[in-house]
Design a protein around this motif. Structure first.
Motif, PDB file in Angstrom:
ATOM      1  N   VAL A  84     106.807 -14.891  42.239  1.00  0.00           N
ATOM      2  CA  VAL A  84     106.125 -14.265  43.373  1.00  0.00           C
ATOM      3  C   VAL A  84     106.315 -12.749  43.362  1.00  0.00           C
ATOM      4  O   VAL A  84     105.401 -11.991  43.708  1.00  0.00           O
ATOM      5  N   GLY A  85     107.501 -12.297  42.941  1.00  0.00           N
ATOM      6  CA  GLY A  85     107.813 -10.878  43.033  1.00  0.00           C
ATOM      7  C   GLY A  85     107.350 -10.029  41.876  1.00  0.00           C
ATOM      8  O   GLY A  85     107.149  -8.824  42.043  1.00  0.00           O
ATOM      9  N   LEU A  86     107.175 -10.613  40.688  1.00  0.00           N
ATOM     10  CA  LEU A  86     106.896  -9.808  39.502  1.00  0.00           C
ATOM     11  C   LEU A  86     105.546 -10.081  38.842  1.00  0.00           C
ATOM     12  O   LEU A  86     105.192  -9.376  37.911  1.00  0.00           O
ATOM     13  N   THR A  87     104.837 -11.089  39.277  1.00  0.00           N
ATOM     14  CA  THR A  87     103.577 -11.416  38.611  1.00  0.00           C
ATOM     15  C   THR A  87     102.398 -11.138  39.533  1.00  0.00           C
ATOM     16  O   THR A  87     102.573 -10.806  40.719  1.00  0.00           O
ATOM     17  N   ASP A  88     101.197 -11.308  39.000  1.00  0.00           N
ATOM     18  CA  ASP A  88      99.984 -11.008  39.761  1.00  0.00           C
ATOM     19  C   ASP A  88      99.340 -12.255  40.360  1.00  0.00           C
ATOM     20  O   ASP A  88      98.121 -12.313  40.516  1.00  0.00           O
ATOM     21  N   ILE A  89     100.161 -13.251  40.696  1.00  0.00           N
ATOM     22  CA  ILE A  89      99.594 -14.434  41.344  1.00  0.00           C
ATOM     23  C   ILE A  89      99.039 -14.049  42.708  1.00  0.00           C
ATOM     24  O   ILE A  89      99.466 -13.073  43.327  1.00  0.00           O
ATOM     25  N   ARG A  90      98.077 -14.806  43.203  1.00  0.00           N
ATOM     26  CA  ARG A  90      97.386 -14.486  44.445  1.00  0.00           C
ATOM     27  C   ARG A  90      98.004 -15.218  45.641  1.00  0.00           C
ATOM     28  O   ARG A  90      98.804 -16.115  45.472  1.00  0.00           O
ATOM     29  N   ALA A  91      97.603 -14.780  46.826  1.00  0.00           N
ATOM     30  CA  ALA A  91      98.048 -15.373  48.106  1.00  0.00           C
ATOM     31  C   ALA A  91      99.569 -15.372  48.230  1.00  0.00           C
ATOM     32  O   ALA A  91     100.175 -16.362  48.642  1.00  0.00           O
ATOM     33  N   LYS A  92     100.184 -14.237  47.904  1.00  0.00           N
ATOM     34  CA  LYS A  92     101.643 -14.173  47.928  1.00  0.00           C
ATOM     35  C   LYS A  92     102.211 -14.342  49.335  1.00  0.00           C
ATOM     36  O   LYS A  92     103.254 -14.976  49.516  1.00  0.00           O
ATOM     37  N   GLY A  93     101.548 -13.750  50.323  1.00  0.00           N
ATOM     38  CA  GLY A  93     102.063 -13.860  51.684  1.00  0.00           C
ATOM     39  C   GLY A  93     102.161 -15.298  52.159  1.00  0.00           C
ATOM     40  O   GLY A  93     103.174 -15.707  52.732  1.00  0.00           O
ATOM     41  N   LEU A  94     101.126 -16.085  51.902  1.00  0.00           N
ATOM     42  CA  LEU A  94     101.137 -17.490  52.287  1.00  0.00           C
ATOM     43  C   LEU A  94     102.178 -18.266  51.489  1.00  0.00           C
ATOM     44  O   LEU A  94     102.881 -19.132  52.038  1.00  0.00           O
ATOM     45  N   LEU A  95     102.296 -17.949  50.199  1.00  0.00           N
ATOM     46  CA  LEU A  95     103.289 -18.631  49.369  1.00  0.00           C
ATOM     47  C   LEU A  95     104.704 -18.380  49.881  1.00  0.00           C
ATOM     48  O   LEU A  95     105.523 -19.306  49.956  1.00  0.00           O
ATOM     49  N   VAL A  96     105.002 -17.127  50.204  1.00  0.00           N
ATOM     50  CA  VAL A  96     106.339 -16.794  50.701  1.00  0.00           C
ATOM     51  C   VAL A  96     106.627 -17.566  51.987  1.00  0.00           C
ATOM     52  O   VAL A  96     107.719 -18.125  52.175  1.00  0.00           O
ATOM     53  N   PHE A  97     105.646 -17.631  52.894  1.00  0.00           N
ATOM     54  CA  PHE A  97     105.815 -18.360  54.150  1.00  0.00           C
ATOM     55  C   PHE A  97     106.129 -19.826  53.882  1.00  0.00           C
ATOM     56  O   PHE A  97     107.044 -20.406  54.490  1.00  0.00           O
TER      57      PHE A  97
END
Length: 566
Positions: A84-97
């Protein structure tokens, strides 16, 4: 000016005294009971307990399950944080939640959900036709099952720490590595992971201590698996024999507390040796492009998150919606009677919701109010004020770090007798649970407030003093309004934690003073599985609503105060 200074000293003295009375003194009484006799220091009961087969077995089980689950949580949490922190995956905010959501769900609810998700009577697995054979041993009732659930419960803690560490890295480190021709794997192995060493160690220690004091998962999985840990042993002895065995369980609690404190001390010493100074301002870390692999990586990540969240949640809801546990999921079996029962008919559940809401809300309010002046003194210009405030902070952090069941025993020892002068006993009332919540969770509410005060410009204090504003006026007109959003955010975190907990209240509740956590646990332990599932589903829904409510404060508090918001 002199009266203002006196007011400051009086407030600081009251804060330190209060922290000592509710955090330090109960722990001192616990260690006094466990390590002393009529003639002074007496290690005989401690050595006798260590030589006891049941205590020694429970100690080994606690250390073993905590170590392996902490190791697995560190690996899993670090992997998720790097993705989540180092790659360009999408929807990071939702993933973190979603990744942090299991951390906010009570451990006993997590255990109930997974028991219902993977057992022979699982409504979802039976509907899919892949449930274990009826009468077969539940796959989670084993050491490995216990370690698995502890890993899933505590990996978000590691994820949170590692993600915060990644965000504090200067961007120049990544840029220099890439300019030198280093690929993503080499940069990860030679730069990122070595610099993450202290954070990884802190994450492991945090997961270890959390697993060591976990009661819900250890009880609901460990008891059927005949894998007894120290928290369960303490609960069993006190529940079976009552306050008469307090000296005995105090000794066991001392052992549990010493193991936790030793883990924290070792972690602190190793962190000092591994610490590396970073030069440069923290910036967004370099986003490594996954290229063609991004859809595959995202699919795997979302599948993992979905399995961790959706399978137990669906099973929990399905169990709550059937008339009797074990019935196949069908339209004929669906009913809302279980929700009606726990929300309207059962007096114990209604009382538990009211009790938990009241004491968790009161504890959150008290902690928010106490955190404002304490956070002010922690950032004070006078070194003496900072030292005294640091003493209070240290006591709150020890109370939070020590397993909740240990603090429960400490509070029983401190308040089982009537209070001096007042001749009022708090034991067996809601007040003892509320005070215990303030003691255990004060550190949670204080951290965001302390961070807010450290970010304030010192010129504010100087300007207020020059204008003749006293301490109370400075706090009321300047510092309290500025730190209020952080205090509110900390209070919500405290409420969320206390509202659902079972570890602290497991030994402090009594008839008429039940909490949500103890009621759910007692339902499941007593065989009322559908009622436990219905009440757990309500708690999960309330937890998600409270977490979403915290998003409202995200733009008004210092970065990082709300864990899943940048």
């Amino acid at each position: 000016m002199r009266s203002a200074f006196t007011s400051e000293k009086t407030t600081l003295f009251a804060l330190v005294l209060g922290a000592t009375l509710i955090c330090g003194l109960p722990l001192l009484l616990l260690f006094k009971t466990g390590l002393t006799g009529p003639s002074g220091l007496d290690l005989g009961p401690l050595l006798e307990a260590v030589q006891s087969r049941s205590v020694l077995s429970a100690l080994w089980h606690s250390v073993e399950s905590s170590f392996w689950s902490a190791l697995a949580a560190t690996i899993l949490g670090t992997g998720l944080a790097l993705l989540v922190g180092l790659t360009d995956i999408r929807a990071k905010g939702l993933l973190v939640f979603l990744i942090l959501l299991p951390m906010m769900i009570p451990p006993h609810v997590t255990a109930i959900a997974w028991i219902q998700a993977l057992g022979p009577a699982s409504p979802v697995l039976r509907w899919l036709g892949i449930a274990p054979e009826p009468g077969s041993t539940h796959p989670l009732y084993s050491r490995e099952g216990l370690v698995l659930l502890l890993t899933l419960q505590h990996s978000p803690l590691v994820f949170l720490l590692v993600r915060a560490a990644l965000r504090s890295f200067p961007r120049e480190l990544s840029d220099a590595a890439r300019s030198s021709g280093a690929g993503a794997v080499l940069m990860l192995r030679r730069i990122t992971l070595p610099l993450l060493g202290p954070s990884l160690l802190a994450g492991f220690a945090l997961a270890f201590v959390a697993a060591l004091g976990n009661f819900g998962i250890n009880a609901l999985i460990g008891i059927p698996a005949r894998y007894t840990t120290l928290p369960v042993l303490v609960w069993r002895r006190l529940a079976s024999f009552g306050p008469d065995v307090l000296p005995n369980v105090a000794v066991i609690s001392v052992i549990l507390g010493l193991v936790a404190l030793a883990a924290i001390l070792i972690q602190s010493l190793l962190q000092r040796r591994m610490r590396t100074s970073l030069i440069g301002l923290p910036q967004d870390p370099l986003a490594i492009s996954l290229g063609r692999k991004r859809p595959l990586v995202e699919a795997l990540l979302w599948t993992f998150v979905g399995c961790v969240l959706l399978l137990p949640a669906a099973s929990l809801l399905a169990t709550a919606l059937v008339r009797t546990y074990g019935l196949p999921l069908s339209l004929e079996a669906l009913t809302l009677d279980n929700f009606t029962e726990v929300l309207w008919r059962q007096s114990v559940t209604l009382r538990a919701f009211a009790n938990s809401t009241g004491i968790a809300g009161l504890a959150a309010a008290v902690i928010a109010l106490a955190s404002l002046p304490l956070g002010y003194f922690l950032a004070h210009k006078r070194a003496g004020h900072r030292r005294w405030a640091g003493l209070a902070l240290t006591q709150t952090e020890v109370a939070f770090a020590v397993p909740g069941l240990v603090m429960s025993i400490a509070f029983i020892l401190a308040f089982i007798r009537p209070l001096p002068l007042l001749n009022v006993s708090l034991y067996g009332t809601l007040w003892i649970i509320g005070i215990a919540y303030v003691s255990v969770f004060l550190a949670v509410g204080l951290k965001p407030v302390a961070a807010a005060f450290l970010q304030m410009d010192g010129a504010l204090e100087d300007a207020a003093r020059v204008s003749g504003a006293g301490f109370v006026r400075r706090m009321r007109r300047i510092f309290a309004p500025l730190a209020a959003p952080s205090a509110a955010s900390g209070a919500i975190l405290v409420f969320l934690t206390a509202y659902n907990e079972v570890t602290v209240s497991a030994l402090l509740w009594s008839t008429g003073n039940e909490t949500i956590g103890t009621t759910i646990f007692n339902y499941e332990d007593g065989g009322y599985t559908t009622l436990a599932a219905a009440m757990s589903a309500v708690v999960v829904a309330a937890t998600i609503v409270i977490m979403l409510a915290m998003n409202v404060l995200a733009k008004r508090v210092p970065a990082g105060t709300v864990p899943w918001k940048d």
